[in-house]
Design a protein around this motif. Structure first.
Motif, PDB file in Angstrom:
ATOM      1  N   SER A 179      -2.640   3.097 -13.455  1.00 21.67           N
ATOM      2  CA  SER A 179      -2.448   2.537 -12.772  1.00 21.67           C
ATOM      3  C   SER A 179      -2.079   1.372 -12.927  1.00 21.67           C
ATOM      4  N   GLY A 180      -2.155   1.074 -14.250  1.00 18.16           N
ATOM      5  CA  GLY A 180      -0.986  -0.457 -14.578  1.00 18.16           C
ATOM      6  C   GLY A 180      -1.416  -0.964 -14.478  1.00 18.16           C
ATOM      7  N   LEU A 181      -3.194  -1.207 -14.625  1.00 19.07           N
ATOM      8  CA  LEU A 181      -4.438  -2.272 -15.336  1.00 19.07           C
ATOM      9  C   LEU A 181      -4.429  -2.781 -16.585  1.00 19.07           C
ATOM     10  N   PRO A 182      -4.100  -3.898 -16.407  1.00 17.25           N
ATOM     11  CA  PRO A 182      -4.000  -4.617 -17.847  1.00 17.25           C
ATOM     12  C   PRO A 182      -5.560  -4.569 -18.090  1.00 17.25           C
ATOM     13  N   GLY A 183      -5.882  -4.175 -19.508  1.00 15.73           N
ATOM     14  CA  GLY A 183      -6.975  -3.807 -20.200  1.00 15.73           C
ATOM     15  C   GLY A 183      -8.386  -4.667 -19.646  1.00 15.73           C
ATOM     16  N   HIS A 184      -7.573  -6.596 -20.107  1.00 12.16           N
ATOM     17  CA  HIS A 184      -8.006  -7.588 -20.324  1.00 12.16           C
ATOM     18  C   HIS A 184      -8.967  -7.887 -18.305  1.00 12.16           C
ATOM     19  N   LEU A 185      -8.514  -6.892 -17.776  1.00 12.24           N
ATOM     20  CA  LEU A 185      -8.386  -7.239 -15.925  1.00 12.24           C
ATOM     21  C   LEU A 185      -9.984  -6.374 -15.784  1.00 12.24           C
ATOM     22  N   LEU A 186     -10.296  -4.897 -16.563  1.00 13.70           N
ATOM     23  CA  LEU A 186     -11.572  -4.582 -16.714  1.00 13.70           C
ATOM     24  C   LEU A 186     -12.542  -4.625 -17.517  1.00 13.70           C
ATOM     25  N   THR A 187     -14.024  -4.727 -16.998  1.00 13.17           N
ATOM     26  CA  THR A 187     -15.058  -5.037 -17.241  1.00 13.17           C
ATOM     27  C   THR A 187     -15.665  -3.588 -17.273  1.00 13.17           C
ATOM     28  N   LEU A 188     -16.930  -3.333 -18.248  1.00  9.66           N
ATOM     29  CA  LEU A 188     -17.617  -1.766 -17.993  1.00  9.66           C
ATOM     30  C   LEU A 188     -19.150  -2.776 -18.578  1.00  9.66           C
ATOM     31  N   GLU A 189     -19.640  -2.281 -17.374  1.00  9.91           N
ATOM     32  CA  GLU A 189     -20.915  -2.762 -17.494  1.00  9.91           C
ATOM     33  C   GLU A 189     -21.880  -1.855 -17.701  1.00  9.91           C
ATOM     34  N   VAL A 190     -22.885  -1.988 -18.767  1.00  8.23           N
ATOM     35  CA  VAL A 190     -24.103  -0.967 -19.402  1.00  8.23           C
ATOM     36  C   VAL A 190     -24.813  -1.942 -18.803  1.00  8.23           C
ATOM     37  N   THR A 191     -26.068  -0.364 -18.771  1.00 10.93           N
ATOM     38  CA  THR A 191     -27.964  -1.615 -19.395  1.00 10.93           C
ATOM     39  C   THR A 191     -28.036  -1.295 -20.238  1.00 10.93           C
ATOM     40  N   GLU A 192     -29.313  -2.769 -20.673  1.00 12.25           N
ATOM     41  CA  GLU A 192     -30.041  -2.584 -21.831  1.00 12.25           C
ATOM     42  C   GLU A 192     -30.635  -1.059 -21.935  1.00 12.25           C
ATOM     43  N   SER A 193     -30.766  -0.497 -21.030  1.00 14.84           N
ATOM     44  CA  SER A 193     -31.530   1.204 -21.582  1.00 14.84           C
ATOM     45  C   SER A 193     -30.242   1.802 -22.396  1.00 14.84           C
ATOM     46  N   VAL A 194     -29.136   1.782 -21.768  1.00 11.73           N
ATOM     47  CA  VAL A 194     -27.754   2.363 -21.708  1.00 11.73           C
ATOM     48  C   VAL A 194     -27.149   1.673 -23.847  1.00 11.73           C
ATOM     49  N   VAL A 195     -27.488   0.670 -24.229  1.00  8.93           N
ATOM     50  CA  VAL A 195     -27.133   0.303 -25.180  1.00  8.93           C
ATOM     51  C   VAL A 195     -28.922   0.641 -26.543  1.00  8.93           C
ATOM     52  N   LEU A 196     -29.815   0.291 -26.278  1.00 12.76           N
ATOM     53  CA  LEU A 196     -30.485   0.732 -26.685  1.00 12.76           C
ATOM     54  C   LEU A 196     -31.387   1.610 -27.572  1.00 12.76           C
ATOM     55  N   GLY A 197     -31.556   3.304 -26.556  1.00 11.23           N
ATOM     56  CA  GLY A 197     -31.091   3.888 -27.683  1.00 11.23           C
ATOM     57  C   GLY A 197     -30.807   4.449 -28.825  1.00 11.23           C
ATOM     58  N   ASP A 198     -29.651   4.371 -28.858  1.00  9.71           N
ATOM     59  CA  ASP A 198     -28.989   4.290 -30.703  1.00  9.71           C
ATOM     60  C   ASP A 198     -28.167   3.345 -30.753  1.00  9.71           C
ATOM     61  N   VAL A 199     -28.521   1.442 -30.463  1.00 12.07           N
ATOM     62  CA  VAL A 199     -27.878   0.310 -30.790  1.00 12.07           C
ATOM     63  C   VAL A 199     -26.087   1.004 -31.759  1.00 12.07           C
ATOM     64  N   THR A 200     -26.623   1.347 -33.065  1.00 11.42           N
ATOM     65  CA  THR A 200     -25.312   0.985 -33.722  1.00 11.42           C
ATOM     66  C   THR A 200     -24.329   2.746 -32.788  1.00 11.42           C
ATOM     67  N   ALA A 201     -24.658   3.677 -32.463  1.00 16.69           N
ATOM     68  CA  ALA A 201     -23.905   3.932 -31.713  1.00 16.69           C
ATOM     69  C   ALA A 201     -23.186   3.268 -30.547  1.00 16.69           C
ATOM     70  N   ALA A 202     -23.704   3.156 -29.653  1.00 22.47           N
ATOM     71  CA  ALA A 202     -23.337   2.320 -28.830  1.00 22.47           C
ATOM     72  C   ALA A 202     -22.197   0.682 -29.036  1.00 22.47           C
ATOM     73  N   ALA A 203     -22.890   0.366 -30.588  1.00 26.83           N
ATOM     74  CA  ALA A 203     -21.586  -0.482 -31.125  1.00 26.83           C
ATOM     75  C   ALA A 203     -20.657  -0.204 -31.580  1.00 26.83           C
ATOM     76  N   GLU A 204     -20.410   0.902 -31.966  1.00 25.41           N
ATOM     77  CA  GLU A 204     -19.384   1.580 -32.384  1.00 25.41           C
ATOM     78  C   GLU A 204     -18.945   1.788 -30.875  1.00 25.41           C
ATOM     79  N   ALA A 205     -19.322   2.747 -30.071  1.00 28.45           N
ATOM     80  CA  ALA A 205     -18.454   3.342 -28.744  1.00 28.45           C
ATOM     81  C   ALA A 205     -17.980   1.862 -28.316  1.00 28.45           C
ATOM     82  N   LEU A 206     -18.490   0.445 -27.585  1.00 22.30           N
ATOM     83  CA  LEU A 206     -17.988  -0.515 -26.939  1.00 22.30           C
ATOM     84  C   LEU A 206     -17.384  -1.139 -28.562  1.00 22.30           C
TER      85      LEU A 206
END
Ligand code: C2E
Ligand code: CA
Ligand code: CA
Ligand code: CA
Length: 278
Positions: free
Chosen positions: A138-165
């Motif tokens: 798309s040519g969109l600069p990365g800083h113009l994209l936000t990824l929204e995740v809910t608390e439940s998405v990150v709470l399952g495995d906080v370490t794995a989520a932290a790494e992915a994010l």
């Protein structure tokens, strides 16, 4: 479906059989929907309260169903999450949202795009490449994209989520915690996650000015965000009272029907004004 209280459980339950057939039909239809471009995105603006200007949009998916009309995400996103089809659907959303974001840029200020991400997407080892690909194509600069995740998405495995994010953030994208305040966990996970934005759930915004402690809770979230150098977005703002309460307390960003419902791309362009205007 609610238990109808008809007594003993039959070995063959026609209701359940019908329900599973329906589920299967929906799965087939969803596959077709993604392949044949029946999905559409609507865009809801986010307003920087200090300036009153639109500085971003959130992409919200709908299904233009050939027989049933325009379906809201509640009709098919939970099913897609259960069947695993959310990964393909979410990939489509990501690419389409980045393309739309490129289209919505104006010379008088950058416009960011927020995309909702489900648990299976974030957990997929292919997701990082998908995000990189969507930005490149798309040519969109990365800083113009936000990824929204809910608390439940990150709470399952906080370490794995932290790494992915963290890996995603290395592309320049921002990370937002969606529906903040509705999860049941302690706040301790927040300090372990690379998060840029907190989106305060509508249920808190609804109670601004009402009896009870919602005001206090929202204030505490604003304070905490500031301390952690995060941007606070208030979602579901519907009244002028809520909007002024938030802006008086230096909440960064607002979103809600008070400013605009989610709208198709051409109307989103209209909200920003013509591209040539300074
Ligand atoms: P969400 O991410 O919390 O999105 C906000 C929802 O609240 C949207 O509903 C929006 O139309 C609605 N909303 C915004 N402002 C107001 C307001 O002032 N008053 C009221 N009453 N409602 C408001 P929508 O579009 O039906 O989306 C519902 C949910 O579906 C989203 O909640 C999100 O969790 C999910 N969703 C939507 N698009 C996607 C997607 O592409 N991928 C995934 N995984 N989930 C999605
Ligand atoms: Ca969201
Ligand atoms: Ca939300
Ligand atoms: Ca919400």
């Amino acid at each position: 479906a609610k238990d109808q209280g008809k007594g003993s459980v039959a070995v063959y339950d026609p209701t359940r059989h019908a329900a599973s057939l329906e589920r299967l039909a929906l799965q087939n239809e969803l596959t077709r929907a993604v392949e044949e471009d029946e999905l559409v995105l609507h865009f809801q603006p986010t307003i920087t309260l200090a300036s009153g200007r639109i500085t971003g949009f959130e992409a919200l998916v709908r299904w233009q169903h050939p027989e049933r009309g325009l379906l809201p995400p509640s009709e098919f996103v939970p099913a897609a999450e259960r069947s695993g089809q959310i990964v393909a659907l979410g990939g489509w959303v990501l690419r389409a949202a980045c393309r739309a974001a490129t289209d919505l840029q104006r010379p008088d200020g950058p416009v960011s795009m927020a995309v909702n991400v489900s648990a299976d997407q974030l957990a997929s080892p292919l997701f990082l490449d998908e995000v990189r690909g969507a930005l490149e194509d798309s040519g969109l600069p990365g800083h113009l994209l936000t990824l929204e995740v809910t608390e439940s998405v990150v709470l399952g495995d906080v370490t794995a989520a932290a790494e992915a994010l963290s890996a995603l953030r290395a592309l320049g994208v921002s990370v937002a915690i969606d529906d903040f305040g509705t999860g049941y966990s302690s706040l301790s996970y927040l300090s372990r996650l690379p998060v840029d934005i907190l989106k305060v759930d509508k249920s808190f915004i609804d109670k601004i000015g009402a009896e009870g402690h919602a005001d206090t809770v929202t204030l505490a979230i604003l304070e905490m965000s500031r301390t952690m150098r995060m941007v606070t977005v208030a979602e579901g703002v519907e009244t002028v009272e809520q909007a002024s309460w938030l802006s008086e307390r230096a909440c960064g960003v607002g979103q809600g029907y008070y400013w605009s419902r989610p709208v198709p791309l051409d109307q989103a362009r209209g909200l920003l004004g013509p591209p040539s205007e300074p």
